[in-house]
Design an enzyme around this catalytic site. Sequence first.
Site, PDB file in Angstrom:
ATOM      1  N   LYS A   1      -0.447  12.971  -2.370  1.00  0.00           N
ATOM      2  CA  LYS A   1      -0.165  14.384  -2.063  1.00  0.00           C
ATOM      3  C   LYS A   1      -0.992  15.284  -2.961  1.00  0.00           C
ATOM      4  O   LYS A   1      -1.137  15.000  -4.165  1.00  0.00           O
ATOM      5  CB  LYS A   1       1.325  14.699  -2.287  1.00  0.00           C
ATOM      6  CG  LYS A   1       2.248  13.659  -1.698  1.00  0.00           C
ATOM      7  CD  LYS A   1       3.717  14.010  -1.844  1.00  0.00           C
ATOM      8  CE  LYS A   1       4.589  12.816  -1.520  1.00  0.00           C
ATOM      9  NZ  LYS A   1       4.806  11.873  -2.630  1.00  0.00           N
TER      10      LYS A   1
ATOM     11  N   HIS B   1       1.757  18.965  -1.032  1.00  0.00           N
ATOM     12  CA  HIS B   1       3.029  18.598  -1.662  1.00  0.00           C
ATOM     13  C   HIS B   1       4.137  19.643  -1.476  1.00  0.00           C
ATOM     14  O   HIS B   1       5.277  19.302  -1.199  1.00  0.00           O
ATOM     15  CB  HIS B   1       2.793  18.323  -3.148  1.00  0.00           C
ATOM     16  CG  HIS B   1       3.786  17.376  -3.753  1.00  0.00           C
ATOM     17  ND1 HIS B   1       3.448  16.508  -4.760  1.00  0.00           N
ATOM     18  CD2 HIS B   1       5.100  17.158  -3.503  1.00  0.00           C
ATOM     19  CE1 HIS B   1       4.518  15.798  -5.097  1.00  0.00           C
ATOM     20  NE2 HIS B   1       5.531  16.171  -4.353  1.00  0.00           N
TER      21      HIS B   1
ATOM     22  N   TYR C   1       2.401  12.846  -9.744  1.00  0.00           N
ATOM     23  CA  TYR C   1       3.170  11.768 -10.387  1.00  0.00           C
ATOM     24  C   TYR C   1       2.352  11.100 -11.506  1.00  0.00           C
ATOM     25  O   TYR C   1       2.897  10.307 -12.266  1.00  0.00           O
ATOM     26  CB  TYR C   1       3.598  10.691  -9.380  1.00  0.00           C
ATOM     27  CG  TYR C   1       4.437  11.169  -8.210  1.00  0.00           C
ATOM     28  CD1 TYR C   1       5.001  12.439  -8.191  1.00  0.00           C
ATOM     29  CD2 TYR C   1       4.667  10.335  -7.117  1.00  0.00           C
ATOM     30  CE1 TYR C   1       5.758  12.865  -7.103  1.00  0.00           C
ATOM     31  CE2 TYR C   1       5.430  10.760  -6.036  1.00  0.00           C
ATOM     32  CZ  TYR C   1       5.963  12.026  -6.020  1.00  0.00           C
ATOM     33  OH  TYR C   1       6.710  12.437  -4.947  1.00  0.00           O
TER      34      TYR C   1
ATOM     35  N   ASP D   1       4.087   5.404  -1.529  1.00  0.00           N
ATOM     36  CA  ASP D   1       4.075   6.871  -1.560  1.00  0.00           C
ATOM     37  C   ASP D   1       3.905   7.361  -2.993  1.00  0.00           C
ATOM     38  O   ASP D   1       4.821   7.273  -3.811  1.00  0.00           O
ATOM     39  CB  ASP D   1       5.403   7.408  -0.995  1.00  0.00           C
ATOM     40  CG  ASP D   1       5.408   8.932  -0.942  1.00  0.00           C
ATOM     41  OD1 ASP D   1       4.906   9.483   0.043  1.00  0.00           O
ATOM     42  OD2 ASP D   1       5.905   9.564  -1.901  1.00  0.00           O
TER      43      ASP D   1
HETATM   44  P1  NAD Z   1      15.881   8.130  -4.384  1.00  0.00           P
HETATM   45  O1  NAD Z   1      16.918   8.742  -3.533  1.00  0.00           O
HETATM   46  O2  NAD Z   1      15.011   7.065  -3.813  1.00  0.00           O
HETATM   47  O3  NAD Z   1      16.644   7.624  -5.672  1.00  0.00           O
HETATM   48  C1  NAD Z   1      16.037   6.828  -6.641  1.00  0.00           C
HETATM   49  C2  NAD Z   1      17.112   6.366  -7.626  1.00  0.00           C
HETATM   50  O4  NAD Z   1      18.180   5.748  -6.912  1.00  0.00           O
HETATM   51  C3  NAD Z   1      16.612   5.291  -8.565  1.00  0.00           C
HETATM   52  O5  NAD Z   1      16.005   5.840  -9.707  1.00  0.00           O
HETATM   53  C4  NAD Z   1      17.869   4.516  -8.885  1.00  0.00           C
HETATM   54  O6  NAD Z   1      18.531   5.165  -9.933  1.00  0.00           O
HETATM   55  C5  NAD Z   1      18.666   4.644  -7.638  1.00  0.00           C
HETATM   56  N1  NAD Z   1      18.590   3.441  -6.772  1.00  0.00           N
HETATM   57  C6  NAD Z   1      17.525   2.936  -6.103  1.00  0.00           C
HETATM   58  N2  NAD Z   1      17.860   1.859  -5.400  1.00  0.00           N
HETATM   59  C7  NAD Z   1      19.193   1.651  -5.631  1.00  0.00           C
HETATM   60  C8  NAD Z   1      20.120   0.687  -5.186  1.00  0.00           C
HETATM   61  N3  NAD Z   1      19.773  -0.283  -4.340  1.00  0.00           N
HETATM   62  N4  NAD Z   1      21.400   0.793  -5.625  1.00  0.00           N
HETATM   63  C9  NAD Z   1      21.782   1.781  -6.467  1.00  0.00           C
HETATM   64  N5  NAD Z   1      20.939   2.730  -6.914  1.00  0.00           N
HETATM   65  C10 NAD Z   1      19.647   2.662  -6.507  1.00  0.00           C
HETATM   66  O7  NAD Z   1      15.020   9.339  -4.992  1.00  0.00           O
HETATM   67  P2  NAD Z   1      13.506   9.661  -5.283  1.00  0.00           P
HETATM   68  O8  NAD Z   1      12.839   8.621  -6.102  1.00  0.00           O
HETATM   69  O9  NAD Z   1      13.501  11.042  -5.792  1.00  0.00           O
HETATM   70  O10 NAD Z   1      12.849   9.668  -3.834  1.00  0.00           O
HETATM   71  C11 NAD Z   1      12.149   8.563  -3.305  1.00  0.00           C
HETATM   72  C12 NAD Z   1      10.673   8.850  -3.201  1.00  0.00           C
HETATM   73  O11 NAD Z   1      10.452  10.040  -2.454  1.00  0.00           O
HETATM   74  C13 NAD Z   1      10.012   9.146  -4.543  1.00  0.00           C
HETATM   75  O12 NAD Z   1       9.774   7.994  -5.318  1.00  0.00           O
HETATM   76  C14 NAD Z   1       8.752   9.853  -4.092  1.00  0.00           C
HETATM   77  O13 NAD Z   1       7.790   8.923  -3.635  1.00  0.00           O
HETATM   78  C15 NAD Z   1       9.292  10.700  -2.940  1.00  0.00           C
HETATM   79  N6  NAD Z   1       9.637  12.084  -3.363  1.00  0.00           N
HETATM   80  C16 NAD Z   1       8.911  13.104  -2.831  1.00  0.00           C
HETATM   81  C17 NAD Z   1       9.182  14.417  -3.177  1.00  0.00           C
HETATM   82  C18 NAD Z   1       8.369  15.513  -2.558  1.00  0.00           C
HETATM   83  O14 NAD Z   1       8.472  16.664  -3.015  1.00  0.00           O
HETATM   84  N7  NAD Z   1       7.580  15.236  -1.561  1.00  0.00           N
HETATM   85  C19 NAD Z   1      10.225  14.714  -4.083  1.00  0.00           C
HETATM   86  C20 NAD Z   1      10.961  13.658  -4.615  1.00  0.00           C
HETATM   87  C21 NAD Z   1      10.669  12.355  -4.228  1.00  0.00           C
END
Ligand code: NAD
Length: 277
Positions: A76, A109, A51, A46
Amino acid sequence: MSTVPSLVMNNGLQIPQIGFGVFLVPPEETQEAVTEALKTGYRLIDTAQGYRNEEGVGAAIAQSDVPLDELFITTKLTNSEQGYDNALTAFDGSMKKLGIEVLDLFLIHWPLPMFDQYVETWRALEKLLSEGRVRSIGVSNFEIPHLQRLMAETDVTPAINQVELHPQFPQEELREFHAEHGILTESWGPLGQGKGLLEDPSIVEVARRKDRTPAQVVLRWHIQVGCVVIPKSVRPERMRENFDIFDFELDDADMAEISKVRTGQRLGADPNVFAMR
Ligand code: NAD
């Protein structure tokens, strides 16, 4: 891949229920992170124009042994490129960076309701779909009124709505609306973006009961409520931990314990007012 369930979208195509998200993965680290994710077994990647790491995703795909037809690539449309013509041009730019001929899923997005362009933007996505340049089209951060308007004024119902969703902000009403209209829910920020969810005593307690980590418990919750989930980590051991959630189940008592963490508060932007472009 065999252990990862797929969900069927409203166009009959399948999407793996877990994917690898690359928000905030620096462009120069993206190829390596995606390569590691593919080795771990992730098949859904994704990314987004915003990004600025589509090229890294493309480089990882090109060098991988995994056949393209086993991958599921999402990108997106960035906010500044809404509008019919802009969306078509921006799509071409993404495809060049990703280095592929056909995209699996293209999302708008953010709805940006204050600019009132998402309906004409959606018509551009419908055109890409009819031309076979993208297999599925969807939206992100759309609220119920935005979805209702799209469905009333255009031809294709979104296959997916990717929204902020986690046990603190479980979006019950939106999920119910999606289920009624055949839209799949994809959870972003599924682990609560490192802002305390994984340290919540209820999550820690269920993790203890199940002899799993808090992240695994939360990701398993997403699977059991029927969402597609796209956690992000650049650390190989966490990528594996996050992927290793298909050999245990949360029971009713576990789900009830997890529901205690609900705050009903978003961690990210409110799509009704988010206007950045
Ligand atoms: P997430 O909830 O996946 O959190 C990521 C963070 O969680 C990492 O940076 C790390 O610090 C921690 N983490 C990951 N694995 C872990 C583990 N096993 N144990 C402990 N901590 C851990 O948040 P995100 O990255 O914001 O969301 C995931 C994906 O969703 C993004 O990479 C992106 O592709 C998508 N996203 C989309 C939008 C949108 O507007 N459509 C917005 C934000 C994110």
